[in-house]
Design an enzyme around this catalytic site. Structure first.
Site, PDB file in Angstrom:
ATOM      1  CB  SER A 273      56.195 100.219  32.884  1.00 44.99           C
ATOM      2  OG  SER A 273      55.842  98.853  32.866  1.00 44.99           O
ATOM      3  CD  GLU A 274      52.695  98.128  28.469  1.00 42.97           C
ATOM      4  OE1 GLU A 274      53.749  98.794  28.539  1.00 42.97           O
ATOM      5  OE2 GLU A 274      52.613  97.020  27.887  1.00 42.97           O
ATOM      6  CG  ASN A 275      52.688  98.165  35.137  1.00 42.51           C
ATOM      7  OD1 ASN A 275      53.547  98.630  34.397  1.00 42.51           O
ATOM      8  ND2 ASN A 275      52.951  97.783  36.368  1.00 42.51           N
TER       9      ASN A 275
END
Lengths: 219, 233
Positions: free
Chosen positions: A46-48
């Protein structure tokens, strides 16, 4: 019949391989996590800043400091890693993520993708989509084959502002599975009960049909 | 603030020196990991014409969204701004300027800014509206866009634990943009959940070394959840 959202996700899940690091976009791509084939292990990024994303939390597990890239509360699996946004996109830009699945408004026969901006409508932003399409090893796009008026979304040239250039490898629509190479859409599979003729009619870009096109198989 | 004791005890001291027209870099992703009290202090100070650099601009009535209420933000640099009606209104009326920046490019711009790297080449955005007017270069057969770094007059971040030296540890995914933001401010202010004694933080586990941080304040956080999703347990 055209595939449901869940069926599109089920078909995309067949692209997963054991040991893959995978980034799933918002919408249908998110559903892919529900259909990971038995016996294989994938790690969701998840790119966060989370590698090893788990399911939504139970009421007791909810933690405001634990969210996914869709800003939803989420959990981390055992063995997960958490890191900064710069580290997260280093993984993405550095080509360490094996597969990215995302939605689009349009894709063209040269693998260009438009997914973030419709001129005249309010532009909310690209988020991480431009980084993902520029960085992942393998990009699968999910979308409906045509819009609600029957206009094809698989074009000769994208008409909307691009998200990325020459990056889309595979497309799973509600009608077909197609590969993008050498400036054309290559038809690989069709949805059960959908004719090659219908796919032809709803594909505006160059379409290559070689031999008998099998129906998709769902287990 | 004597020597290495960076702890301040009021929000006035935490944001002292902030002036109209300055650039403020803010950590956070959505409402996760945002320095709530420092944002509230900027609102209280009524500082105007700010350029704010952050992945998002909060929501109506919370986070950076509250700085829109008195039109304190002149320009917003962000990757996604879809969550507030007031933002939309000010954007459409031309009161607010927005520079949409891909999320990874935004993170790297902050990282580069803090690391003394003035610009970098990235494949992200090549051939898209993001590359318009920017230098491009072909390297080993691939096309790249030159993206300038970002630094701020102030950086405001949220951390879990800090010591008086300004060493920071972040909690779960509230880390997000905070470590890069912390490096990119001339004055970096960390609002933290807990201030611990020097030595309590394991040196090799510190996320942001204190050299990047000028001020530390203990805050109280609402930690509002943007999208509450639950599975049946």
């Amino acid at each position: 019949m055209a595939l449901s959202r869940e069926q599109v996700a089920m078909r995309v899940a067949q692209e997963l391989q054991d040991g893959y690091y995978v980034n799933l976009g918002i919408g249908i791509p998110t559903l892919v996590a529900n259909y990971v084939p038995a016996g294989i292990e994938v790690m969701l990024q998840s790119e966060n800043g989370l590698l090893g994303m788990g399911p939504y939390p139970t009421e007791d597990e909810i933690d405001a400091d634990m969210i996914n890239a869709g800003k939803e509360t989420v959990t981390a699996i055992k063995g997960a890693a958490i890191f900064s946004s710069a580290e997260s996109f280093a993984m993405i830009r550095g080509g360490h993520v094996d597969l990215t699945v995302l939605g689009a408004f349009e894709v063209d026969q040269n693998g260009n993708i438009a997914s973030w901006m419709i001129p005249g409508k309010l532009v909310k932003g690209m988020g991480g989509a431009m980084d993902l399409v520029a960085g992942a090893q393998n990009i699968v796009v999910t979308m409906t084959h045509a819009d609600k008026y029957g206009n094809s979304k698989l074009l000769t040239d994208c008409t909307l502002p691009l998200t990325g250039v020459g990056c889309v490898k595979k497309i799973v629509t509600d009608l077909a599975v197609l590969e993008v190479r050498n400036g054309a859409f290559h038809l690989l599979e069709r949805a059960p009960g959908i004719s090659v003729e219908e796919i032809k009619q709803k594909t505006a870009g160059k379409l290559v049909i070689e031999g008998d096109i099998p129906e998709m198989v769902f287990n | 603030m004597a020597g290495f004791n960076k702890v301040v005890h009021s929000y006035e001291d935490a944001m002292a020196g902030l002036q109209d027209g300055m650039t403020v870099i803010a950590g956070g992703f959505g409402l996760c990991g945002i320095p709530e009290g420092l944002i509230a202090q900027i609102k209280k100070m009524k500082t105007k014409d700010l350029t704010v650099v952050s992945n998002n601009c909060g929501v109506d009535g919370f986070g950076l969204g509250i700085l829109l209420e008195d039109r304190q933000i002149k320009k917003m640099v962000a990757s996604y701004v879809g969550e507030n009606a007031l933002f939309e209104k000010q954007l459409l009326s031309g009161e607010l300027e927005v520079e949409l920046t891909p999320q990874g490019t935004l993170a790297e711009k902050m990282r580069a800014g803090g690391a003394g790297i003035p610009a970098f080449f990235t494949a992200t955005g090549y051939g898209t509206p993001v590359a318009e007017g920017k230098e491009t270069r072909e390297i080993d057969g691939r096309h790249y866009v030159l993206e300038p770094a970002i630094t701020g007059d102030f950086a405001i971040v949220r951390a879990w634990k800090a010591d008086r030296y300004g060493n920071l540890v972040f909690r779960h995914t509230s880390m997000n943009f905070n470590p890069m933001a912390a490096t990119a401010g001339k004055i970096t202010v960390a609002e933290v959940e807990e201030i611990v004694e020097p030595g309590e933080l394991e040196p090799s586990q510190i996320h942001t070394p204190g050299i990047y941080v000028q001020r530390v304040i203990k805050g109280n956080f609402e930690k509002r959840i943007e999208r509450r999703m639950v599975r049946q347990g």
